[in-house]
Design a protein around this motif. Structure first.
Motif, PDB file in Angstrom:
ATOM      1  N   ASN A  93     -17.311  69.509  73.556  1.00 40.83           N
ATOM      2  CA  ASN A  93     -17.239  69.894  74.966  1.00 40.83           C
ATOM      3  C   ASN A  93     -16.011  69.337  75.681  1.00 40.83           C
ATOM      4  OD1 ASN A  93     -19.733  71.208  74.709  1.00 40.83           O
ATOM      5  ND2 ASN A  93     -20.872  69.316  75.134  1.00 40.83           N
ATOM      6  N   GLU A  94     -15.196  68.536  75.000  1.00 43.04           N
ATOM      7  CA  GLU A  94     -14.055  67.941  75.679  1.00 43.04           C
ATOM      8  C   GLU A  94     -12.944  68.965  75.865  1.00 43.04           C
ATOM      9  OE1 GLU A  94     -12.681  64.764  73.292  1.00 43.04           O
ATOM     10  OE2 GLU A  94     -12.064  66.016  71.607  1.00 43.04           O
ATOM     11  N   ALA A  95     -12.093  68.711  76.853  1.00 47.90           N
ATOM     12  CA  ALA A  95     -11.000  69.625  77.176  1.00 47.90           C
ATOM     13  C   ALA A  95      -9.898  69.553  76.129  1.00 47.90           C
ATOM     14  CB  ALA A  95     -10.445  69.297  78.558  1.00 47.90           C
ATOM     15  N   GLY A  96      -8.991  70.533  76.193  1.00 47.14           N
ATOM     16  CA  GLY A  96      -7.926  70.578  75.194  1.00 47.14           C
ATOM     17  C   GLY A  96      -6.982  69.403  75.272  1.00 47.14           C
ATOM     18  N   GLU A  97      -6.604  68.978  76.503  1.00 50.98           N
ATOM     19  CA  GLU A  97      -5.685  67.851  76.639  1.00 50.98           C
ATOM     20  C   GLU A  97      -6.323  66.557  76.159  1.00 50.98           C
ATOM     21  OE1 GLU A  97      -4.491  67.743  80.669  1.00 50.98           O
ATOM     22  OE2 GLU A  97      -3.407  69.664  80.603  1.00 50.98           O
ATOM     23  N   LYS A  99      -8.665  66.277  73.907  1.00 49.20           N
ATOM     24  CA  LYS A  99      -8.754  66.341  72.447  1.00 49.20           C
ATOM     25  C   LYS A  99      -7.416  66.073  71.797  1.00 49.20           C
ATOM     26  CE  LYS A  99     -10.215  69.392  68.704  1.00 49.20           C
ATOM     27  NZ  LYS A  99     -10.770  70.728  68.369  1.00 49.20           N
TER      28      LYS A  99
END
Length: 421
Positions: A93-97, A99
């Motif tokens: 569920n974490e955002a791309g940045e 991650k």
């Protein structure tokens, strides 16, 4: 005192990041001291827990203690599995940045650890990683294996599509050096086994490919050969030509040795001793005048058949071919395209066709040769000698034949004829 508030995933991730940054900047001596304190504290906790078990369970036997220890170990494994599951859900569920930052920090931390390890630690890590990977691959089924190979192929294709010409050249050179190093270490038996497997794999790939794939492969090979020869220098061209000549000379010598061995084996089958030529026979043969009928360059004016120069009659009209123009044969029919490709080795199954061409010819014959073969007595090369009369064996022609053969096959349906053949 109010209970502590539960941290969210983002707060926990930020806290861990700050702690990693702080530990990455600490002095090696401080780091070693901190790790030693952690190990001592963990050992103290284990010893205290063991003493508590011994005090609380004095009357229980060793089996109950082992069962309790096993149960606690199972609980710890379940806790670790739950923690890993929560971590995976949080990372999903974490955002791309976030991650990308996490993966970058993880890669940097892993590189720092690998720079500090020595040769033995690196070898032990790679060996453990290989064992773990082999254990995982033994447990996977066919679908998981297919999905893994497909994902690996896509990932490798993406990496090779993004690499530059210099990176591709470096990769190919590294792969070539690695392969050469492996081949230098292999034994003669391993080399022969590898060559046999490669040859069989290549033959299977050629046999399975279609006519269009064969044409594409030949065109690519021709283009690669033309490009490589256009880019090579004069010294490389001369070296390639010398190597090609040496290879062709070696092939001719091997072919001559095989033919000589085959002749000797045939002679040995039909004679006890291979007759040798004496000096007197050589001298007698030297006194025999040689007959030369010239080259086969004379063409018949009627049918364009070629003859030797010594066969030309005085009127310059030959009788052996067309009886001075009296015999006129119609032009031959055009060969079917499939049969022409099979005969010209321009088809994937041409090799198998040429190996069994005698069987195909016999299957379509109108009759079978029958005779009493009587080989001449004594020594000498093989001679095909027939004693008595030559027969042509056929079968009765008709619809009531139980086992039709030879010419009878041409009076029934083509599909049935193919089955009987």
């Amino acid at each position: 005192m109010p209970p502590r508030r539960q941290l969210t995933d983002a707060e926990r991730e930020e806290k861990n990041r700050k702690q990693r940054e702080k530990r990455a900047q600490e002095d090696p001596e401080v780091k070693a001291k901190r790790l030693e304190e952690h190990r001592a504290r963990a050992q103290y906790v284990r010893d205290a827990k063991k003493q508590r078990f011994e005090m609380l369970l004095p009357a229980q036997n060793e089996v109950d203690v082992q069962a309790r220890i096993h149960l606690e170990a199972e609980n710890r494994r379940e806790d670790r599995a739950n923690e890993a599951e929560r971590r995976r859900e949080g990372r999903a569920n974490e955002a791309g940045e976030v991650k990308q930052r996490r993966l970058r920090e993880q890669a940097q931390r892993q590189q720092a650890l690998r720079r500090e390890e020595n040769g033995e630690e690196k070898r032990a890590r790679l060996q453990e990683q290989a064992h773990r990977q082999q254990a995982l691959r033994r447990e996977e089924n066919e679908e998981e294996k297919r999905a893994r190979l497909q994902e690996q192929a896509h990932r490798q294709q993406a990496l090779r599509s993004a690499e530059t010409d210099d990176e591709r050249l470096v990769r190919l050179m590294g792969a070539q050096f690695s392969q050469q190093a492996l081949r230098d270490q292999e034994t003669e038996e391993e080399r022969m086994s590898r060559a046999t497997i490669d040859r069989l794999r290549h033959q299977k790939r050629l046999a399975d490919e279609t006519h269009e794939e064969a044409e594409v492969r030949r065109e690519i090979n021709r283009q690669q050969t033309a490009d490589s020869r256009a880019a090579e220098m004069e010294e490389e061209t001369n070296e390639r030509r010398e190597e090609s000549q040496f290879r062709m000379q070696r092939l001719r010598e091997e072919r001559e040795e095989d033919e000589e061995l085959l002749r000797a084996m045939n002679a040995l089958e039909h004679a006890e001793i291979i007759p040798m030529e004496t000096e007197e026979e050589r001298t007698f043969q030297d006194r025999v005048p040689m007959h030369d009928c010239g080259e086969m360059t004379v063409t018949c004016g009627e049918c364009n058949a070629r003859h030797f120069k010594g066969e030309r009659p005085s009127d310059k009209k030959f009788t052996q071919c067309c009886a001075k123009g009296k015999v006129i044969l119609p032009p031959p029919k055009e060969c079917p395209q499939l049969l022409a490709k099979l005969l010209q080795n321009d088809h994937p199954k041409a090799k198998a066709f040429m190996m069994k061409i005698r069987n195909y010819n016999s299957a379509h014959a109108f009759a079978s040769l029958g005779a009493k073969i009587s080989s001449p007595p004594g020594r000498g090369p093989y001679c095909f000698r027939i004693h008595g009369q030559v027969y042509h064996n056929t079968t009765p022609v008709g619809l009531n034949t139980n086992n039709p053969r030879y010419a009878d096959l041409y009076f029934i349906d083509a599909a049935q004829a193919s089955e009987f053949r």
